[in-house]
Write an enzyme that holds these catalytic residues in place. Structure first.
Site, short mmCIF file in Angstrom:
data_model
loop_
_atom_site.label_atom_id
_atom_site.label_comp_id
_atom_site.label_asym_id
_atom_site.label_seq_id
_atom_site.Cartn_x
_atom_site.Cartn_y
_atom_site.Cartn_z
N CYS A 3 0.86 -1.19 0.00
CA CYS A 3 0.00 0.00 0.00
C CYS A 3 0.89 1.24 0.00
CB CYS A 3 -0.89 0.00 1.24
SG CYS A 3 -1.75 1.56 1.50
N CYS A 6 0.62 3.37 3.21
CA CYS A 6 1.27 2.72 4.36
C CYS A 6 2.79 2.89 4.25
CB CYS A 6 0.90 1.24 4.41
SG CYS A 6 -0.73 0.92 5.15
N ASP A 29 0.06 16.70 -1.35
CA ASP A 29 -0.24 15.89 -2.53
C ASP A 29 0.82 16.15 -3.59
OD1 ASP A 29 -3.12 14.48 -3.67
OD2 ASP A 29 -1.59 15.05 -5.15
N ASN A 85 -12.51 10.32 -1.88
CA ASN A 85 -13.01 9.57 -3.03
C ASN A 85 -13.14 8.11 -2.64
OD1 ASN A 85 -13.02 11.85 -4.73
ND2 ASN A 85 -10.84 11.60 -5.15
N HIS A 96 -6.14 3.37 0.32
CA HIS A 96 -5.94 3.62 1.75
C HIS A 96 -6.69 4.92 2.01
CE1 HIS A 96 -3.04 3.73 5.43
NE2 HIS A 96 -3.86 4.78 5.55
N HIS A 98 -8.13 8.36 2.54
CA HIS A 98 -7.43 9.64 2.68
C HIS A 98 -8.41 10.77 2.44
CE1 HIS A 98 -7.00 8.11 -1.44
NE2 HIS A 98 -7.09 9.37 -1.85
N HIS A 100 -8.61 14.59 1.20
CA HIS A 100 -7.98 15.72 0.53
C HIS A 100 -8.40 16.99 1.25
CE1 HIS A 100 -7.05 13.48 -3.33
NE2 HIS A 100 -8.02 12.72 -2.88
P1 5GP Z 1 -7.42 9.68 -4.93
O1 5GP Z 1 -7.45 9.84 -6.41
O2 5GP Z 1 -7.18 8.24 -4.54
O3 5GP Z 1 -8.56 10.29 -4.20
O4 5GP Z 1 -6.17 10.50 -4.43
C1 5GP Z 1 -4.87 10.02 -4.44
C2 5GP Z 1 -3.98 11.21 -4.38
O5 5GP Z 1 -2.68 10.76 -4.05
C3 5GP Z 1 -3.86 11.96 -5.71
O6 5GP Z 1 -4.29 13.30 -5.53
C4 5GP Z 1 -2.38 11.85 -6.05
O7 5GP Z 1 -1.87 13.03 -6.62
C5 5GP Z 1 -1.74 11.54 -4.72
N1 5GP Z 1 -0.54 10.74 -4.81
C6 5GP Z 1 -0.37 9.61 -5.54
N2 5GP Z 1 0.87 9.10 -5.35
C7 5GP Z 1 1.48 9.94 -4.46
C8 5GP Z 1 2.78 9.95 -3.88
O8 5GP Z 1 3.63 9.08 -4.11
N3 5GP Z 1 3.06 10.97 -3.03
C9 5GP Z 1 2.15 11.94 -2.73
N4 5GP Z 1 2.54 12.90 -1.88
N5 5GP Z 1 0.91 11.97 -3.26
C10 5GP Z 1 0.58 10.97 -4.12
ZN ZN Z 2 -2.38 1.43 3.66
#
Ligand code: 5GP
Ligand code: ZN
Length: 112
Positions: A3, A6, A29, A85, A96, A98, A100
């Site tokens: 993950c 994680c 992000d 999301n 995992h 999260h 925003h």
């Molecule tokens: P989701 O689309 O799952 O709601 O959001 C995942 C978020 O994680 C995205 O906004 C993406 O830019 C961010 N993200 C993906 N990989 C990484 C990473 O390796 N480091 C950081 N800091 N953010 C990440």
């Molecule tokens: Zn996790």
């Protein structure tokens, strides 16, 4: 467990940390969608908000207690948006949970 978040929480993958306590980790992000865009995550692995239950909701409580501290530390005195999301239709790319935290400008009204 394979993950991404994680691994970030464990420090195995670098991140720009903005807040940490015993239950919560927050970091910038990598692909910001607003002048301020941080992700606030529980250290406990929960797949998404659709998996919250009475056994794991303490982790979510801790996240929401941390969010005002994170927002204040980032200067979001005029408001901000919190988004999570869920799953395929919610465009959740990291499984995992999260949250925003977006701000630093007047955000668009349209939520999709
Ligand atoms: P989701 O689309 O799952 O709601 O959001 C995942 C978020 O994680 C995205 O906004 C993406 O830019 C961010 N993200 C993906 N990989 C990484 C990473 O390796 N480091 C950081 N800091 N953010 C990440
Ligand atoms: Zn996790």
């Amino acid at each position: 467990m394979d993950c991404l978040f994680c691994k970030i929480i464990a420090g195995d993958i670098p991140s720009s940390k903005v807040y940490e306590d015993e239950a919560v980790y927050a970091f910038k992000d990598i692909n910001p969608q607003a002048p301020v865009h941080v992700l606030v995550v529980p250290k406990a692995h929960i797949e998404s908000a659709d998996c919250i239950n009475s056994d794991n909701s303490d982790a979510v409580k801790a996240v929401f207690e941390a969010i005002p501290k994170v927002a204040a530390s980032l200067g979001l005195v005029n408001g901000y948006r919190v988004i999570t999301n869920i799953g395929e239709d919610g465009c959740q790319s990291v499984r995992h949970i999260h949250f925003h935290v977006l701000g630093g400008k007047k955000l668009p009204e349209n939520m999709g």
